[in-house]
Design a protein around this motif. Structure first.
Motif, PDB file in Angstrom:
ATOM      1  N   ASN A   1       0.842  -1.196   0.000  1.00  0.00           N
ATOM      2  CA  ASN A   1       0.000   0.000   0.000  1.00  0.00           C
ATOM      3  C   ASN A   1       0.878   1.247   0.000  1.00  0.00           C
ATOM      4  O   ASN A   1       0.906   2.003   0.978  1.00  0.00           O
ATOM      5  CB  ASN A   1      -0.913   0.004   1.239  1.00  0.00           C
ATOM      6  CG  ASN A   1      -1.826  -1.203   1.284  1.00  0.00           C
ATOM      7  OD1 ASN A   1      -2.854  -1.250   0.629  1.00  0.00           O
ATOM      8  ND2 ASN A   1      -1.433  -2.197   2.081  1.00  0.00           N
TER       9      ASN A   1
ATOM     10  N   TYR B   1     -11.356 -14.876  -3.115  1.00  0.00           N
ATOM     11  CA  TYR B   1     -10.683 -13.679  -2.614  1.00  0.00           C
ATOM     12  C   TYR B   1     -11.724 -12.599  -2.330  1.00  0.00           C
ATOM     13  O   TYR B   1     -12.596 -12.323  -3.137  1.00  0.00           O
ATOM     14  CB  TYR B   1      -9.662 -13.163  -3.628  1.00  0.00           C
ATOM     15  CG  TYR B   1      -8.756 -12.099  -3.053  1.00  0.00           C
ATOM     16  CD1 TYR B   1      -7.619 -12.457  -2.349  1.00  0.00           C
ATOM     17  CD2 TYR B   1      -9.064 -10.749  -3.173  1.00  0.00           C
ATOM     18  CE1 TYR B   1      -6.790 -11.494  -1.789  1.00  0.00           C
ATOM     19  CE2 TYR B   1      -8.241  -9.785  -2.626  1.00  0.00           C
ATOM     20  CZ  TYR B   1      -7.113 -10.160  -1.934  1.00  0.00           C
ATOM     21  OH  TYR B   1      -6.296  -9.213  -1.369  1.00  0.00           O
ATOM     22  N   GLY B   2     -11.621 -11.982  -1.160  1.00  0.00           N
ATOM     23  CA  GLY B   2     -12.581 -10.956  -0.756  1.00  0.00           C
ATOM     24  C   GLY B   2     -13.762 -11.489   0.022  1.00  0.00           C
ATOM     25  O   GLY B   2     -14.608 -10.712   0.465  1.00  0.00           O
ATOM     26  N   THR B   3     -13.845 -12.824   0.207  1.00  0.00           N
ATOM     27  CA  THR B   3     -14.923 -13.422   0.986  1.00  0.00           C
ATOM     28  C   THR B   3     -14.402 -13.862   2.351  1.00  0.00           C
ATOM     29  O   THR B   3     -13.203 -13.832   2.620  1.00  0.00           O
ATOM     30  CB  THR B   3     -15.510 -14.642   0.250  1.00  0.00           C
ATOM     31  OG1 THR B   3     -14.532 -15.710   0.254  1.00  0.00           O
ATOM     32  CG2 THR B   3     -15.848 -14.296  -1.195  1.00  0.00           C
TER      33      THR B   3
ATOM     34  N   HIS C   1      -8.673  -7.854   3.750  1.00  0.00           N
ATOM     35  CA  HIS C   1     -10.034  -7.380   4.005  1.00  0.00           C
ATOM     36  C   HIS C   1     -10.698  -6.839   2.745  1.00  0.00           C
ATOM     37  O   HIS C   1     -10.032  -6.383   1.802  1.00  0.00           O
ATOM     38  CB  HIS C   1     -10.031  -6.327   5.108  1.00  0.00           C
ATOM     39  CG  HIS C   1      -9.697  -4.940   4.627  1.00  0.00           C
ATOM     40  ND1 HIS C   1      -8.412  -4.526   4.427  1.00  0.00           N
ATOM     41  CD2 HIS C   1     -10.488  -3.877   4.302  1.00  0.00           C
ATOM     42  CE1 HIS C   1      -8.416  -3.273   4.015  1.00  0.00           C
ATOM     43  NE2 HIS C   1      -9.659  -2.856   3.918  1.00  0.00           N
ATOM     44  N   SER C   2     -12.020  -6.902   2.755  1.00  0.00           N
ATOM     45  CA  SER C   2     -12.870  -6.339   1.714  1.00  0.00           C
ATOM     46  C   SER C   2     -14.182  -5.925   2.398  1.00  0.00           C
ATOM     47  O   SER C   2     -14.393  -6.245   3.568  1.00  0.00           O
ATOM     48  CB  SER C   2     -13.142  -7.380   0.614  1.00  0.00           C
ATOM     49  OG  SER C   2     -14.051  -8.359   1.088  1.00  0.00           O
ATOM     50  N   PRO C   3     -15.077  -5.233   1.714  1.00  0.00           N
ATOM     51  CA  PRO C   3     -16.350  -4.860   2.354  1.00  0.00           C
ATOM     52  C   PRO C   3     -17.168  -6.047   2.841  1.00  0.00           C
ATOM     53  O   PRO C   3     -17.969  -5.916   3.770  1.00  0.00           O
ATOM     54  CB  PRO C   3     -17.089  -4.108   1.237  1.00  0.00           C
ATOM     55  CG  PRO C   3     -15.998  -3.555   0.380  1.00  0.00           C
ATOM     56  CD  PRO C   3     -14.914  -4.593   0.403  1.00  0.00           C
ATOM     57  N   ASP C   4     -16.958  -7.230   2.253  1.00  0.00           N
ATOM     58  CA  ASP C   4     -17.760  -8.398   2.621  1.00  0.00           C
ATOM     59  C   ASP C   4     -17.158  -9.235   3.734  1.00  0.00           C
ATOM     60  O   ASP C   4     -17.864 -10.039   4.343  1.00  0.00           O
ATOM     61  CB  ASP C   4     -17.977  -9.295   1.391  1.00  0.00           C
ATOM     62  CG  ASP C   4     -18.823  -8.616   0.331  1.00  0.00           C
ATOM     63  OD1 ASP C   4     -19.710  -7.813   0.706  1.00  0.00           O
ATOM     64  OD2 ASP C   4     -18.603  -8.873  -0.863  1.00  0.00           O
ATOM     65  N   ASN C   5     -15.862  -9.087   4.008  1.00  0.00           N
ATOM     66  CA  ASN C   5     -15.262  -9.955   5.037  1.00  0.00           C
ATOM     67  C   ASN C   5     -14.651  -9.153   6.193  1.00  0.00           C
ATOM     68  O   ASN C   5     -13.748  -9.634   6.872  1.00  0.00           O
ATOM     69  CB  ASN C   5     -14.216 -10.887   4.416  1.00  0.00           C
ATOM     70  CG  ASN C   5     -12.985 -10.145   3.909  1.00  0.00           C
ATOM     71  OD1 ASN C   5     -12.799  -8.962   4.144  1.00  0.00           O
ATOM     72  ND2 ASN C   5     -12.127 -10.859   3.187  1.00  0.00           N
TER      73      ASN C   5
END
Length: 584
Positions: free
Chosen positions: A270, A454-456, A535-539
């Motif tokens: 990042n 990925y993202g879950t 991390h993602s908005p869903d996990n």
């Protein structure tokens, strides 16, 4: 008689022979091979992907992406940079060395006072000391910032009001980072040392006392030299744990311009400007990973060496507790100071900030009482999603690791094959892999594989499930207490391997396996680094949600969420302790 004797001899020889493939059956071998392969996959494949990525470029390409090729550029960019040698390595060594020294010194002192002296209320102190280990480090970090901030921290405000001095305590410094990291690590250090001190045979100390030596002389010339070989293994393990820390170096170290290896990896993913540098992050991680494996090998060597200095035998002995005498009050004050700074004050400052704002306690601030931060959290869909994800991922990963760890332990303990020692070391190697490296490796792997997880929350379940060391060690301890004749008797009566495991092994192994599940569940609840990378908005989980609130400047909302996390952890620990006591 000769025929009977020969038959008995043949039966004994058959018992001594290792199990053959035909004795286990096809179904058993399918389960054993599949489970062992899955355990190896969870650790080895992400690490191989990490190694692969370090030699692929350009920097903004995934390793298998069209246009990527083999290169040494990532290693050259990282290891020819002057920042590595002038900032990252020195900061890492100072941070790790200072934290380990302080935490080990205080942890040993606490363990010695509770296990070897007549200190009152030892069980209560034991519980209070371990409390910070059960709370996510990100929660403690934010609480210590509120407490020791250079301008408006509670301690600085109190010192200014009492003594008229300003900014005495500055959490945003190397000293502040070392202090906070030590406070967070001391419970773990104490736990490692307390068992060694508790089971040490006091006969040598008694002989020293009988010869006229004082308690201090006995401690210096007898206790420490006898325990020294056994202290080396915990020291190495604490060093491993400290080196992998990301939470405190990120929250406290970055504002203080302290740059350690673990944070540098996240920085490459990042950067302040530009795209993520996957190859650079992998290149930074390689020596960090090698250092962890080297320390782990030293740990195994230290454990074997410590066995030669065992002072507890099968003979009964009476534990001797040293009388503190005039040192009892100073000892109580020392323990109180640690518990106050490590657990009680951080919890109080979180609760106060959540209800009354950041201002230190005063009669005037009581008028600012508000439950609005909690109302905002309860009205947020993301908060409830984070609670669901946190407990689901922690429970699912704990169940997977416990089952795989139990199976690997059985394979190592009960089957004879050339690579079982390597499998045992490989399963234990997971403890030497820092979370930041595991998260990076898993991210690179599942960004490349077209599996759609990925993202879950499932990527988090897989990421958490690489920690086999705890489960395999507890399962091996349980198997050591269970003689294999019980399994052989079940097999001789006609039961299949699966039936034997279900009806004989699992019931007897229940305390060890349940202990593994509870410990891993708590580790999953307090995990921060892995879900931050993945991390993602869903996990989203609670620890990441807390970090985002703090990063966005909502300190009161972060304090409210931190208070709720502490409240969630306390009943989990109490229920787990009761369940463990019933199952043992």
């Amino acid at each position: 008689m000769a025929e009977i004797s020969m038959t008995q001899s043949s039966e004994r020889n058959r018992e001594r022979r290792p199990r053959r493939r035909s004795e286990l059956g096809l179904a058993a071998w399918i389960i054993i091979i599949a489970g062992t392969a899955l355990a190896i996959y969870l650790i080895a494949v992400p690490l191989l992907m990490l190694l692969f990525t370090a030699f692929r470029g350009p920097s903004d390409f995934l390793p298998f992406e069209p246009g990527a090729g083999w290169t040494l550029g990532n290693l050259i960019d990282v290891y020819t940079s002057s920042v590595l040698y002038t900032r990252i390595i020195p900061d890492t060594l100072i941070f790790a060395g200072g934290s380990v020294t302080l935490s080990f010194t205080v942890g040993f002192t606490l363990a010695w006072l509770i296990e070897r002296t007549d200190l009152p209320a030892r069980d209560t102190w034991f519980t209070l000391i371990l409390f910070p280990m059960l709370v996510p480090s990100i929660v403690l970090a934010i609480a210590w910032i509120f407490l020791m901030g250079p301008q408006a921290g509670w301690l600085n405000v109190a010192l200014e009001q009492v003594f008229g001095v300003k900014g005495v305590v500055n959490v945003f410094s190397m000293g502040g980072l070392i202090l906070c990291q030590s406070l967070a690590t001391i419970p773990f250090t104490y736990l490692l040392l307390s068992s060694a001190l508790r089971t040490m045979n006091p006969s040598l100390e008694e002989a020293s006392g009988a010869s006229g030596a004082s308690s201090l002389t006995t401690f210096r010339k007898v206790t420490v030299p006898v325990l020294l070989p056994g202290l080396l293994a915990p020291l190495i393990l604490v060093t491993l744990v400290t080196l992998e820390q990301y939470e405190l170096p990120s929250v406290i170290g970055v504002p203080a311009q302290i740059n350690v290896f673990s944070y540098r990896i996240l920085y490459e993913l990042n950067p302040a400007d530009g795209l993520p540098n996957y190859g650079g992050a992998a290149a930074v991680a390689l020596p960090f990973l090698l250092m962890g494996i080297l320390l782990l090998a030293l740990y195994n060597l230290a454990v074997r060496r410590a066995d030669k200095f065992v002072t507890v035998t099968g003979k009964a002995y009476r534990q001797r507790r040293l009388e503190l005498g005039r040192w009892k009050v100073p000892s109580m004050l020392f323990l109180s100071a640690y518990v106050l700074l490590a657990g009680i004050l951080p919890a109080l400052v979180l609760v106060w900030t959540a209800f009354f704002g950041f201002a230190p306690p005063s009669l005037a601030s009581l008028s600012s009482f508000s439950a609005e931060p909690f109302q905002r959290l309860f009205a947020s869909r993301e908060f409830w999603l984070a609670i669901r994800n946190t407990f689901f991922v922690a429970a699912a990963s704990a169940a997977i690791i416990t089952m795989l760890g139990g199976l690997v332990a059985w394979v190592v303990m009960r089957l004879k094959f050339p690579g079982r020692t390597l499998l045992d070391f490989f399963s234990f190697m997971s403890i030497g892999i820092p979370s930041v490296i595991a998260g990076l490796a898993i991210m690179l792997l599942y960004l490349t594989l077209p599996v759609g997880i990925y993202g879950t929350v499932w990527i988090l379940v897989i990421a958490y499930s690489y920690r086999l060391a705890i489960s395999t060690r507890l399962a091996k301890a349980g198997l050591l207490q269970m003689h294999k004749e019980l399994e052989e008797a079940s097999s001789a009566s006609g039961a299949t391997w699966i039936s034997t495991q279900w009806r004989v092994v699992l019931p007897l192994m229940r305390p060890a396996l349940f202990s593994s599940f509870v410990l891993l569940f708590i580790v999953g609840v307090r995990e921060f680094t892995l879900p931050l990378i993945l991390h993602s908005p869903d996990n989203v989980v609670l620890s990441v949600l807390l970090w985002r609130l703090y990063q966005n400047g909502d300190t009161i909302g972060a304090a409210a969420l931190g208070s709720l996390i502490v409240l969630l952890v306390i009943p989990i620990v109490i229920l787990a302790r009761r369940a463990l006591s019933r199952s043992s």
